[in-house]
Design an enzyme around this catalytic site. Sequence first.
Site, PDB file in Angstrom:
ATOM      1  N   ARG A 166      38.636  36.054  32.591  1.00 37.82           N
ATOM      2  CA  ARG A 166      39.316  35.613  33.805  1.00 37.82           C
ATOM      3  C   ARG A 166      39.186  34.101  34.002  1.00 37.82           C
ATOM      4  O   ARG A 166      39.039  33.614  35.114  1.00 37.82           O
ATOM      5  CB  ARG A 166      38.760  36.347  35.032  1.00 37.82           C
ATOM      6  N   SER A 239      42.277  42.828  42.262  1.00 43.46           N
ATOM      7  CA  SER A 239      40.816  42.836  42.156  1.00 43.46           C
ATOM      8  C   SER A 239      40.255  41.579  42.816  1.00 43.46           C
ATOM      9  O   SER A 239      40.585  40.470  42.417  1.00 43.46           O
ATOM     10  CB  SER A 239      40.388  42.895  40.691  1.00 43.46           C
ATOM     11  N   GLU A 335      37.431  36.463  42.770  1.00 44.80           N
ATOM     12  CA  GLU A 335      38.446  36.161  41.766  1.00 44.80           C
ATOM     13  C   GLU A 335      39.575  35.288  42.305  1.00 44.80           C
ATOM     14  O   GLU A 335      39.880  34.250  41.730  1.00 44.80           O
ATOM     15  CB  GLU A 335      38.996  37.457  41.175  1.00 44.80           C
TER      16      GLU A 335
END
Length: 341
Positions: A166, A239, A335
């Site tokens: 990520r 998420s 995130e």
Amino acid sequence: MMLALESDADLQPFNSMAISERAERLVRVESDAQLREALALADAHGWPVTLLGGGSNVVLAGPVPGLVLVMCSRGRRVLKRDGDAVLVEAEAGENWHRLVGWSLDLGLSGLENLALIPGTVGAAPVQNIGAYGVEVRDLFDSLDALDRETGEIRGFSLEECEFAYRDSVFKREVGRYVILRVRLRLHTHAQLRVDYAPLAAAWAATGLARPDARVVAQLVMSIRRSKLPDPSVMPNAGSFFKNPLVSASVASALAAQFPSMPQFLQTDGQVKLAAGWLIDQAGWKGFRDGPVGVHSEQALVLVNPGGGTGAQVLGLAEKIRQDVLQRYGVLLEQEPPVVGG
């Protein structure tokens, strides 16, 4: 085409959390020339610039000053065929899921595990998006980006993107690069990845022996829909926390104390933990905090059904982070980046 500059623009339609904040100015960019013109205008007036793709991975926490650029460039094409390998290119403003569907319509495999991920093509490399055992870097060939420091359009290879979980150079050097188009290497013969547990079980249940990328995509979409809310129905940013990476020694200690805790050994020796499991076990799944809350089916997703503010979303996230830290000694990392305020 001349720039259409909007003043005091409502950003609610441009973020999947449906947070209502205002942009001081907003422009929709459809070409490289328009992007250069918009950036030149911002530089001339000293306006800060905020880039938005699909707004599916961002939390708006206040008014956004300066100029908001919404990438609306369109176009996708096959550049080269070399035996089984097919090089495709898509403009940054293209919808990611529609790109997946287009590739499947052409009989190409590679993107099927990444079906139904919200957002745009240009945002995909920034996060190195991934799902069900596949990440963008696994299919990546190269991309073009405008370097705001030099004003030049620069090509990036796989190595130059510095992809990680990520993460990428574009995420670390915030604001420097504007991704224009992305090239991916796909295949005419299915090279399926169905080893991720939920997907493996769903694939086995089909009874099919012959590889079929379109079937895998349908299974992925079915699994995602069963676990993740549709942002158009239940506003969310996907998420909200990364799956934390810990050392082998920390993982071993946690396994001794919490035998049912899922753990996934990584190639570098670190161990990935399931953030959703940690949040679920801490009792947060389905929790409501005023207008915001945690999804009832997936603890990793924070939702905004009541029209809450960015501050309320972030406040709930911090409560969860502190609780998980106290219970497990693991610090969750958010995130989606925060914009505005």
